[in-house]
Scaffold this active site. Sequence first.
Site, PDB file in Angstrom:
ATOM      1  N   GLU A 150       0.820  -1.219   0.000  1.00 20.60           N
ATOM      2  CA  GLU A 150       0.000   0.000   0.000  1.00 20.60           C
ATOM      3  C   GLU A 150       0.847   1.260   0.000  1.00 20.60           C
ATOM      4  O   GLU A 150       0.566   2.219  -0.718  1.00 20.60           O
ATOM      5  CB  GLU A 150      -0.951   0.007   1.194  1.00 20.60           C
ATOM      6  CG  GLU A 150      -2.170  -0.903   1.033  1.00 20.60           C
ATOM      7  CD  GLU A 150      -1.864  -2.375   1.239  1.00 20.60           C
ATOM      8  OE1 GLU A 150      -0.732  -2.704   1.655  1.00 20.60           O
ATOM      9  OE2 GLU A 150      -2.758  -3.212   0.971  1.00 20.60           O
ATOM     10  N   HIS A 176     -11.976  -5.291   8.487  1.00 18.24           N
ATOM     11  CA  HIS A 176     -12.456  -4.950   7.141  1.00 18.24           C
ATOM     12  C   HIS A 176     -13.672  -4.032   7.172  1.00 18.24           C
ATOM     13  O   HIS A 176     -14.334  -3.871   6.148  1.00 18.24           O
ATOM     14  CB  HIS A 176     -12.872  -6.212   6.377  1.00 18.24           C
ATOM     15  CG  HIS A 176     -11.735  -7.018   5.859  1.00 18.24           C
ATOM     16  ND1 HIS A 176     -10.940  -7.788   6.677  1.00 18.24           N
ATOM     17  CD2 HIS A 176     -11.249  -7.178   4.598  1.00 18.24           C
ATOM     18  CE1 HIS A 176     -10.027  -8.410   5.932  1.00 18.24           C
ATOM     19  NE2 HIS A 176     -10.190  -8.047   4.677  1.00 18.24           N
TER      20      HIS A 176
END
Lengths: 361, 331
Positions: free
Chosen positions: B67, B136
Amino acid sequence: MTVARPTRTRKDSAPPKSGKKAKTTKGNASAGVPSGRGATGHRTDLLESMLRIRRFEERCVELYSAAKIRGFVHLYIGEEAVAVGVNEALTPEDAVVSTYREHGHALARGITAEAVMAEMYGRTTGCSGGRGGSMHLFDASRRFYGGNAIVAGGLPLAAGLALADLMRGQDHVTCCFFGDGAFAEGEFHETANLAALWKLPLLLVCENNLYAMGTALERHEAQTDLAMRAASYGMVAWAVDGMDVEAVEHAARRAVEGIRTGTGPHFLELRTYRFRAHSMYDPDRYRHKAEVERWKERDPIGLLTDRMRENGELGDKELARIEQRITDEIDHAVEAAEQAPEEPVEHLLHHVTSSSAEAVS
Amino acid sequence: MGAGETQEAKTTYREAMREALREALRADDRVFLMGEDVGRYGGCFGVSLGLLEEFGPERVRDTPLSESAFVGAGIGAALAGLRPIVEIMTVNFSLLALDQILNNAATLLHMSCGQLPVPLVIRMTTGAGRQLAAQHSHSLEGWYAHIPGIRVLAPATLEDARHMLAPALADPDPVLIFEHGSLYNVSGELLPLTEPVDLDHATIRRPGTDISLITYGGSLPKALAAADELSAEGINAEVIDLRTLRPLDGAAITASVARTHRAVVIDEAWRTGSLAAEVSARIAEESFYDLDAPVERVCSAEVPMPYARRLEEAALPQTADIVAAAHRTVD
Ligand SMILES: Cc1ncc(C[n+]2csc(CCOP(=O)(O)OP(=O)(O)O)c2C)c(N)n1
């Protein structure tokens, strides 16, 4: 340092190990290395460029003590050969990404002492309009992208600059400077993987000065052979004597040539040393004076001067002339910074977003 | 994908977003899409399905699981003149790139005194409701809305999903687009664009006179449902969709409260330090004398989002919670 290395890494020379006697450069193979242009004039240029950085920073010390400049100031003294040697291999179209120890990179890149000094003073005429200070020098016109104070934070950015050049079919190289400390950060490894995977035109320049603040390399890295680790990503990697500006230039030219032929990122581990503390705040308690003194025997400026004198390329007069030119330049930079206007407080919110102010004047 | 998507004039939020991406890639060859599994896989939520075939692997670029590196690379590519669209699978994972977003994307323009604009778009999913548990499911867009130097968008409707991307790409500064995971399957008729979508203003999704329900993103459908229920009881609620979380359209909030004199702020983030807290503070600062009742907030419970369905539902703002909050301000 370990002896076994993958075939793709190459050791051009090793720095003296702490505790052991320093290697002298007499007879060092790199002394005979042909530089890009090889001429006397070129060596003089290298010398002048290194001296400019050295004298500029010595003046910074005075100005800091006089409280004229503030903030974190990280000096590059001792490491000048790296910035100067690497910059010789780059063209103005290439991009440079740097860290908070970037005075040397900025000056070698051609940002004027005046613009850098004004930045240290926080003036509008500074290369970042006084918003960056010592740690955040920028110059878009020279493709100089900072000035990043987050260890390893500039690496992904550099990969992106290289990616853009690659995607547009441009023959440019992005050069990213970082310290040995960056090796412990994930961003180094993410970027090395990405760059090697995508064959990005990226020159990774690790300035291994053996310390991350007060933590010695062997106390922050499980494996201290940095070139070998970089090579494990599938890129060409060399360890180079970072005190020998001509060796640096030679290695950087080879790397940049390789990159321009499309072989992907190259890595240079430049073994160097900072003669000063980590920053102006650092009492430097973590290393022995003797170690510092040993490294000073290999002062990059001293090495080149000796070499030039031995070859009859440099006389006292010429050296004095160069020194005088640089002194004048820095005097002028300081004077100009003193006179330069401070940024009006009304400009505080400028450039937060593109619509929040006019472009840099 | 599949069952829900038929041949009718109907479209889904997912398809609207994909169409926006397709249009952007077609319109400007400086634009490229990059992120984990955006190419061969078709995007982890299926948003970019088919784009690889159409535009090739240079412009629909699968990245390693890195990321920080690929968001940072997006920043570098933007600096060098491209127009990257970076997809991060979810806001949770974006935290691994927070350094790049905050310390580079948001600050380079200012630190360089205007020399280094970063015309970058970062898209990511946010929010809960699909039993994905704590790593999540969080709604952290409010954290990003805290940061000066970036724009934060939360398209809640098909039209915004379809039409916010182009102006986001035209913005010279970094724009973060938060797509609530529960919206991708929402389907309906895509209404024609009557005027260009602007990224500076909130919008009234349902005009009303008695109370302002102020929300954004995944909570908009719940707020609209609550307004329906309230109207059955004779309470006429106005629903404000903030759309842009930074810069926040304070004027729209003030104007609505001036009409209705009551406000409920609905935000799927945790209540403490949330965007709802910011909106409430603004109402206190700007609309104090317009208020007929204290501001109410409906936020997620202060707990990492649980997996178990009943617990997750209990943790999230629900239509019934909004109705109850509205009652507290009206009664
Ligand atoms: C991510 C991050 N962690 C910690 C710091 C604090 N810090 C500033 S410089 C430094 C040492 C870095 O050493 P190195 O990378 O070897 O570079 P050098 O200073 O030797 O040039 C540290 C730890 C930082 N700036 N960024």
